[in-house]
Design an enzyme around this catalytic site. Structure first.
Site, PDB file in Angstrom:
ATOM      1  N   GLY A  77       0.786  -1.214   0.000  1.00 29.22           N
ATOM      2  CA  GLY A  77       0.000   0.000   0.000  1.00 29.22           C
ATOM      3  C   GLY A  77       0.822   1.270   0.000  1.00 29.22           C
ATOM      4  N   ASN A 157      -7.305   3.640   9.611  1.00 29.44           N
ATOM      5  CA  ASN A 157      -6.656   2.445  10.144  1.00 29.44           C
ATOM      6  C   ASN A 157      -6.594   2.414  11.666  1.00 29.44           C
ATOM      7  OD1 ASN A 157      -4.745   4.635   9.288  1.00 29.44           O
ATOM      8  ND2 ASN A 157      -3.324   3.447  10.536  1.00 29.44           N
ATOM      9  N   GLN A 185      -7.260  -0.650   4.236  1.00 25.35           N
ATOM     10  CA  GLN A 185      -7.960  -1.299   5.352  1.00 25.35           C
ATOM     11  C   GLN A 185      -9.289  -1.924   4.942  1.00 25.35           C
ATOM     12  OE1 GLN A 185      -7.023  -2.055   8.386  1.00 25.35           O
ATOM     13  NE2 GLN A 185      -5.023  -1.081   8.208  1.00 25.35           N
ATOM     14  N   SER A 205      -3.475  -4.051  -0.425  1.00 21.53           N
ATOM     15  CA  SER A 205      -2.264  -4.663   0.122  1.00 21.53           C
ATOM     16  C   SER A 205      -2.601  -6.040   0.664  1.00 21.53           C
ATOM     17  CB  SER A 205      -1.674  -3.789   1.231  1.00 21.53           C
ATOM     18  OG  SER A 205      -0.426  -4.282   1.672  1.00 21.53           O
ATOM     19  N   ALA A 206      -1.966  -7.076   0.124  1.00 21.99           N
ATOM     20  CA  ALA A 206      -2.378  -8.462   0.367  1.00 21.99           C
ATOM     21  C   ALA A 206      -2.395  -8.852   1.838  1.00 21.99           C
ATOM     22  CB  ALA A 206      -1.459  -9.414  -0.413  1.00 21.99           C
ATOM     23  N   CYS A 335      -0.859  12.466  21.661  1.00 24.23           N
ATOM     24  CA  CYS A 335       0.455  12.998  22.032  1.00 24.23           C
ATOM     25  C   CYS A 335       0.300  14.145  23.020  1.00 24.23           C
ATOM     26  CB  CYS A 335       1.195  13.519  20.804  1.00 24.23           C
ATOM     27  SG  CYS A 335       1.176  12.419  19.382  1.00 24.23           S
TER      28      CYS A 335
END
Length: 387
Positions: A77, A157, A185, A205-206, A335
């Site tokens: 990706g 994600n 995703q 993306s596999a 953060c």
């Protein structure tokens, strides 16, 4: 998948990567052993693997409603996102890009690099406290620039928020913008049909849907020619130089084929696990909350649940304590400015940095017993924390 012994080992980090499906491994094995030829070679050994690559391309194209020539294979990706951004901006001479601060770093850092180099002006779409994009603001940004590159993901994600990529695509088409959507995703979890979408680029993306790592693809709308990122040979019709990852490509196509074949069944199973997670967490832990829209079944990716835990000194060791109790998950609180590196997504949402955050992401291999075990481990830590 829980081993059969006293202490289970539970994997709830499927948004990071998924276990390889045995059917996928079976499809790959011949290309790891006897079918070893270089697909660029014209002899029989080469032609054998070239045919496998082209069959994989046809399979993926058919599943997403594309033409085979619109599918290019990549290492995953991140490369596909980079190729779409760099290639289209430089080839088409685009001077403005639009994204959001909730995007994956594969998009954010790429566009920021182009901005730093002075190649583009970069704008960010507004969103509310739950991460829902303001499409009226997107329309406004598109209207103030002649032509833009727009990159907005299908599902986040970290928090699982689903964006309406059909509506975004329509806006981009109205304003003549180039639309790239990171579907890493959601590929394999939802049906994508590029004939219905108005996107120019789409990514898979596999290893996010039980295929091998190091293999992905980019859909590029027919007629859109962009510069390659990697130069060398003429592989992938001069789009991406380098000898193809044959067994990875074969595994990618097989994994997507299985995902589409069993999608409805897996959706029901995984949504059931997520509902169970939410119910049990609310019952066991005071002041438990959920980040973004991840607890909304209609507006979030069914594989992802981002849990917000009460302020506590336990939060600093949250993931470590889960790990030593054999629960694999991921996360990161918002953060605290200048003092720690946490989640850029939760920070952008304005989440309380004192609250702990953990992302549980599920797959077809997870079970209700594993959900119960994971909740039990969290409850041991947080049950007595005051609301």
């Amino acid at each position: 998948m829980t081993p059969n012994h006293a202490t289970p080992s539970v994997y709830f980090d499927n948004a990071a990567t998924t276990p390889l499906d045995p059917e996928v491994l079976d499809a790959m094995m011949p290309f790891l052993t006897e079918h070893f030829g270089n697909p660029s070679s014209i002899h029989g050994h080469g032609r054998k693997v070239r045919a496998a690559i082209e069959n994989a391309r046809k399979t993926i194209a058919h599943l997403i409603g594309a033409a085979p020539a619109e599918i290019s294979f990549t290492s995953g990706g991140t490369e596909a996102d980079n190729y779409a951004a760099f290639g289209s901006i430089r080839t088409l001479g685009l001077k403005h890009a639009i994204t959001s601060r909730l995007e994956h770093h594969a998009v954010l850092h790429t566009l920021e690099a182009l901005q730093k180099a002075g190649e583009i002006e970069l704008s960010f779409v507004r969103f509310d406290e739950q991460g829902k994009l303001d499409l009226a603001h997107l329309d406004e940004l598109l209207g103030t620039h002649t032509r833009s590159f727009v990159s907005l993901m299908h599902a986040n994600n970290e928090i699982g928020n689903l964006n309406d990529i059909e509506a975004i695509g329509q806006l981009c088409r109205t304003h003549g913008a180039i639309f790239h959507t990171d579907t890493v995703q959601t590929m394999g979890h939802y049906c994508h049909n590029v004939q219905q979408l108005q996107n120019h680029f789409l990514v898979g993306s596999a290893h996010k849907f039980h295929g091998p790592k190091g293999s992905g693809f980019l859909y590029t709308q027919s007629g859109l020619q962009v510069q390659p990122l990697i130069h060398g040979g003429a592989q992938e019709r001069n789009v991406r130089a380098g000898t193809e990852n044959v067994y990875g490509i074969v595994g990618l196509a097989k994994a997507l084929e299985i995902a589409y074949r069993d999608m409805d069944q897996h959706h029901r199973h995984i949504q059931g696990l997520k509902d169970r997670f939410i119910e049990k967490l609310r019952a066991e832990i005071d002041d438990v909350q959920f980040n973004g829209l991840s607890a909304d079944a209609d507006q979030s990716l069914y594989t992802v649940l981002n849990v917000s835990l009460p302020p506590s000194e336990l939060n600093e060791m949250l993931l470590f304590n889960l790990d030593i109790n054999h629960v694999s998950a991921s996360g990161g609180s918002a953060c605290t400015s200048g003092s720690n590196i946490g989640s850029h997504v939760l920070t952008a949402l304005g989440c309380d940095p004192q609250r702990g955050a953990v992302r549980f992401s599920m797959s077809k291999y997870n079970t209700a017993d594993e959900v119960d075990y994971a909740v039990e481990q969290l409850a041991k830590m947080y049950r007595k924390v005051p609301a």
